[in-house]
Design a protein around this motif. Structure first.
Motif, PDB file in Angstrom:
ATOM      1  N   GLY A  43      19.592   1.495 -19.306  1.00 36.81           N
ATOM      2  CA  GLY A  43      18.605   0.631 -20.508  1.00 36.81           C
ATOM      3  C   GLY A  43      17.141   1.245 -19.647  1.00 36.81           C
ATOM      4  N   TRP A  44      17.203   1.198 -18.453  1.00 34.32           N
ATOM      5  CA  TRP A  44      16.213   1.285 -17.857  1.00 34.32           C
ATOM      6  C   TRP A  44      15.523   2.757 -17.363  1.00 34.32           C
ATOM      7  CZ3 TRP A  44      15.197   4.019 -12.626  1.00 34.32           C
ATOM      8  CH2 TRP A  44      14.154   3.993 -12.305  1.00 34.32           C
ATOM      9  N   LEU A  45      16.766   3.653 -17.448  1.00 30.75           N
ATOM     10  CA  LEU A  45      15.834   4.882 -18.023  1.00 30.75           C
ATOM     11  C   LEU A  45      15.816   5.100 -19.295  1.00 30.75           C
ATOM     12  CD1 LEU A  45      19.233   6.500 -15.860  1.00 30.75           C
ATOM     13  CD2 LEU A  45      16.570   6.359 -14.956  1.00 30.75           C
ATOM     14  N   LEU A  46      15.987   3.928 -19.795  1.00 26.23           N
ATOM     15  CA  LEU A  46      15.644   4.661 -21.654  1.00 26.23           C
ATOM     16  C   LEU A  46      14.025   4.333 -21.890  1.00 26.23           C
ATOM     17  CD1 LEU A  46      19.031   3.793 -23.202  1.00 26.23           C
ATOM     18  CD2 LEU A  46      17.581   5.991 -22.896  1.00 26.23           C
ATOM     19  N   GLY A  47      13.735   3.002 -21.110  1.00 29.47           N
ATOM     20  CA  GLY A  47      12.529   2.449 -20.346  1.00 29.47           C
ATOM     21  C   GLY A  47      12.106   1.231 -21.226  1.00 29.47           C
ATOM     22  N   GLY A  48      13.716   0.364 -21.345  1.00 31.09           N
ATOM     23  CA  GLY A  48      13.357  -0.822 -21.055  1.00 31.09           C
ATOM     24  C   GLY A  48      13.185  -1.836 -20.724  1.00 31.09           C
ATOM     25  N   ASP A  56      20.051  -6.046 -22.917  1.00 31.19           N
ATOM     26  CA  ASP A  56      19.588  -6.623 -23.633  1.00 31.19           C
ATOM     27  C   ASP A  56      18.238  -5.304 -23.427  1.00 31.19           C
ATOM     28  OD1 ASP A  56      19.785  -7.815 -25.507  1.00 31.19           O
ATOM     29  OD2 ASP A  56      18.509  -9.776 -25.378  1.00 31.19           O
ATOM     30  N   VAL A  57      17.602  -5.271 -21.982  1.00 26.45           N
ATOM     31  CA  VAL A  57      17.248  -3.915 -21.758  1.00 26.45           C
ATOM     32  C   VAL A  57      17.271  -2.783 -21.534  1.00 26.45           C
ATOM     33  CG1 VAL A  57      16.689  -2.701 -19.557  1.00 26.45           C
ATOM     34  CG2 VAL A  57      16.986  -4.981 -19.164  1.00 26.45           C
ATOM     35  N   PHE A  58      19.234  -2.833 -22.074  1.00 32.13           N
ATOM     36  CA  PHE A  58      19.851  -1.235 -22.794  1.00 32.13           C
ATOM     37  C   PHE A  58      19.177  -1.486 -24.287  1.00 32.13           C
ATOM     38  CE2 PHE A  58      23.629   0.730 -24.929  1.00 32.13           C
ATOM     39  CZ  PHE A  58      23.509   1.753 -24.417  1.00 32.13           C
ATOM     40  N   PRO A 114      45.219  -6.743 -14.146  1.00 30.21           N
ATOM     41  CA  PRO A 114      45.246  -8.199 -13.268  1.00 30.21           C
ATOM     42  C   PRO A 114      44.378  -7.811 -11.684  1.00 30.21           C
ATOM     43  CG  PRO A 114      47.604  -7.586 -14.189  1.00 30.21           C
ATOM     44  CD  PRO A 114      46.348  -6.418 -14.255  1.00 30.21           C
ATOM     45  N   GLY A 115      44.674  -7.515 -10.763  1.00 27.15           N
ATOM     46  CA  GLY A 115      43.539  -7.098  -9.717  1.00 27.15           C
ATOM     47  C   GLY A 115      42.491  -7.034  -9.273  1.00 27.15           C
ATOM     48  N   LEU A 116      41.460  -6.723 -10.267  1.00 27.65           N
ATOM     49  CA  LEU A 116      39.900  -7.294 -10.858  1.00 27.65           C
ATOM     50  C   LEU A 116      39.861  -8.082 -11.658  1.00 27.65           C
ATOM     51  CD1 LEU A 116      39.800  -3.151 -12.563  1.00 27.65           C
ATOM     52  CD2 LEU A 116      39.657  -3.681 -10.206  1.00 27.65           C
ATOM     53  N   SER A 117      38.664  -8.349 -10.770  1.00 23.58           N
ATOM     54  CA  SER A 117      38.337  -9.982 -11.256  1.00 23.58           C
ATOM     55  C   SER A 117      37.137 -10.288 -11.804  1.00 23.58           C
ATOM     56  CB  SER A 117      37.114 -10.342  -9.310  1.00 23.58           C
ATOM     57  OG  SER A 117      35.954 -10.199  -9.387  1.00 23.58           O
ATOM     58  N   ILE A 118      37.048 -10.943 -13.475  1.00 22.95           N
ATOM     59  CA  ILE A 118      36.330 -10.527 -14.055  1.00 22.95           C
ATOM     60  C   ILE A 118      34.394 -10.549 -13.168  1.00 22.95           C
ATOM     61  CG2 ILE A 118      34.783 -12.433 -15.661  1.00 22.95           C
ATOM     62  CD1 ILE A 118      37.570 -13.277 -16.278  1.00 22.95           C
ATOM     63  N   ARG A 119      33.771 -11.672 -12.304  1.00 19.50           N
ATOM     64  CA  ARG A 119      32.793 -10.936 -11.561  1.00 19.50           C
ATOM     65  C   ARG A 119      32.855  -9.665 -11.443  1.00 19.50           C
ATOM     66  NH1 ARG A 119      31.691 -14.659  -7.042  1.00 19.50           N
ATOM     67  NH2 ARG A 119      32.367 -16.465  -8.266  1.00 19.50           N
ATOM     68  N   LEU A 120      33.889  -8.975 -10.892  1.00 21.21           N
ATOM     69  CA  LEU A 120      33.588  -7.163 -10.872  1.00 21.21           C
ATOM     70  C   LEU A 120      32.980  -6.774 -11.380  1.00 21.21           C
ATOM     71  CD1 LEU A 120      33.608  -4.976  -8.274  1.00 21.21           C
ATOM     72  CD2 LEU A 120      36.325  -4.912  -8.570  1.00 21.21           C
ATOM     73  N   VAL A 121      33.909  -7.031 -12.493  1.00 17.03           N
ATOM     74  CA  VAL A 121      34.113  -6.131 -13.628  1.00 17.03           C
ATOM     75  C   VAL A 121      32.518  -6.100 -14.346  1.00 17.03           C
ATOM     76  CG1 VAL A 121      34.794  -5.987 -16.030  1.00 17.03           C
ATOM     77  CG2 VAL A 121      36.418  -5.375 -13.997  1.00 17.03           C
ATOM     78  N   ARG A 122      32.170  -7.692 -14.209  1.00 11.35           N
ATOM     79  CA  ARG A 122      30.968  -7.601 -15.301  1.00 11.35           C
ATOM     80  C   ARG A 122      30.135  -6.938 -14.363  1.00 11.35           C
ATOM     81  NH1 ARG A 122      28.955 -13.344 -17.444  1.00 11.35           N
ATOM     82  NH2 ARG A 122      26.779 -12.755 -18.871  1.00 11.35           N
ATOM     83  N   THR A 123      29.590  -7.187 -13.367  1.00  8.03           N
ATOM     84  CA  THR A 123      28.783  -6.998 -12.163  1.00  8.03           C
ATOM     85  C   THR A 123      28.481  -5.417 -12.682  1.00  8.03           C
ATOM     86  OG1 THR A 123      29.296  -8.274 -10.940  1.00  8.03           O
ATOM     87  CG2 THR A 123      28.063  -6.200  -9.997  1.00  8.03           C
ATOM     88  N   VAL A 124      29.676  -5.162 -12.828  1.00  2.11           N
ATOM     89  CA  VAL A 124      29.855  -3.086 -12.817  1.00  2.11           C
ATOM     90  C   VAL A 124      28.786  -3.163 -14.056  1.00  2.11           C
ATOM     91  CG1 VAL A 124      31.500  -0.799 -13.192  1.00  2.11           C
ATOM     92  CG2 VAL A 124      31.705  -2.403 -11.461  1.00  2.11           C
ATOM     93  N   ILE A 125      29.888  -3.333 -15.426  1.00  3.87           N
ATOM     94  CA  ILE A 125      29.037  -3.006 -16.484  1.00  3.87           C
ATOM     95  C   ILE A 125      27.696  -3.841 -16.950  1.00  3.87           C
ATOM     96  CG2 ILE A 125      29.481  -4.160 -18.482  1.00  3.87           C
ATOM     97  CD1 ILE A 125      32.941  -4.525 -18.059  1.00  3.87           C
ATOM     98  N   GLU A 126      27.514  -4.196 -16.350  1.00  2.00           N
ATOM     99  CA  GLU A 126      25.776  -4.988 -16.152  1.00  2.00           C
ATOM    100  C   GLU A 126      24.896  -4.310 -15.533  1.00  2.00           C
ATOM    101  OE1 GLU A 126      25.089  -9.184 -16.471  1.00  2.00           O
ATOM    102  OE2 GLU A 126      26.265  -9.225 -18.332  1.00  2.00           O
ATOM    103  N   VAL A 127      25.544  -3.909 -14.469  1.00  2.00           N
ATOM    104  CA  VAL A 127      24.628  -3.072 -13.695  1.00  2.00           C
ATOM    105  C   VAL A 127      24.619  -1.793 -14.015  1.00  2.00           C
ATOM    106  CG1 VAL A 127      24.499  -1.390 -11.433  1.00  2.00           C
ATOM    107  CG2 VAL A 127      24.338  -3.672 -11.426  1.00  2.00           C
TER     108      VAL A 127
END
Length: 233
Positions: free
Chosen positions: A169-174, A43-45, A150-163
């Protein structure tokens, strides 16, 4: 997953639960926006894009959801009814709720709006996921990518995407603030608490009765009968 999903099992409850969950999700987003204390990463994005483009928050949410859904194609993911509904319903509800909710107010009111929004978001997530009619486009992107890697964890993928979306979003003014941190810390435990409450049980598999002891299996000749059993299929 078929677009309409399997609605033969408890269709009324699952449809009501799906659309109730998506509606509450949109309201929860509006509560966090009006608190002005920080949003979740996506939502920041969305808010940053809304400020840059002049489009409403809900319109941006729908557009981003549709674009993310296109990324399912190379991942060979198939949307369900809940997936497509997620893209449209949440965006419409958040815009309608923002019209009704006033901005600003005393800090205590804004904190209450933030806390209510985070708790409602956790319950809403459990409601629409528990209906088992398809994940949201962003959740499906994460799980689909992990399924192909399969070698990647959902936690890692989610963290990378959300960061990544948080930084953009922060750079855009969120709005990034204490609410962003509170959401990150609370949403996991809240979803874990609510999901068992709202999960629709799977349909029970039909049980085939075993033949009584001493009887021959169907299709076999009875003892003392020289007739051969009928061929299968």
């Amino acid at each position: 997953m078929a677009l309409l999903g399997n609605l033969r099992h408890r269709p009324v409850r699952r449809l009501v639960q799906l659309y109730l969950g998506l509606t509450v999700y949109g309201v929860s987003m509006a509560l966090m926006i009006r608190s002005g204390l920080g949003l979740d990463p996506w939502d920041v994005f969305h808010q940053g894009l809304s400020k840059r483009t002049g489009l409403s928050f809900g319109t941006v949410t729908i557009a981003v959801g549709a674009l993310v859904l296109l990324l399912w194609i190379p991942l060979r993911q198939r949307p369900g009814l809940g997936t497509v509904s997620n893209v449209v319903v949440i965006g419409l509800v958040v815009d309608a709720t923002l019209i009704l909710l006033p901005a600003g107010g005393p800090l205590g009111v804004r904190i209450a709006m933030l806390v209510s929004g985070i708790v409602a978001n956790g319950a809403a997530t459990a409601l629409y996921l528990g209906a088992r009619l398809g994940p949201g486009p962003r959740d499906g992107l994460m799980t689909g990518y992990v399924a192909r890697r399969p070698g990647l964890s959902i936690r890692l993928v989610r963290t990378v995407i959300e960061v990544t979306v948080l930084a953009l979003g922060w750079l855009l003014g969120g709005t990034v603030g204490p609410g962003t941190v509170a959401y990150a810390l609370a949403i996991g435990p809240l979803a874990q608490f609510f999901i068992p409450l709202f999960a629709v049980p799977e349909a029970a598999a039909p049980v085939t009765a075993a033949p009584p002891p001493g009887n021959s299996a169907p299709g076999n000749s009875a003892p003392g009968n020289s007739a051969p059993a009928a061929p299968a299929g």
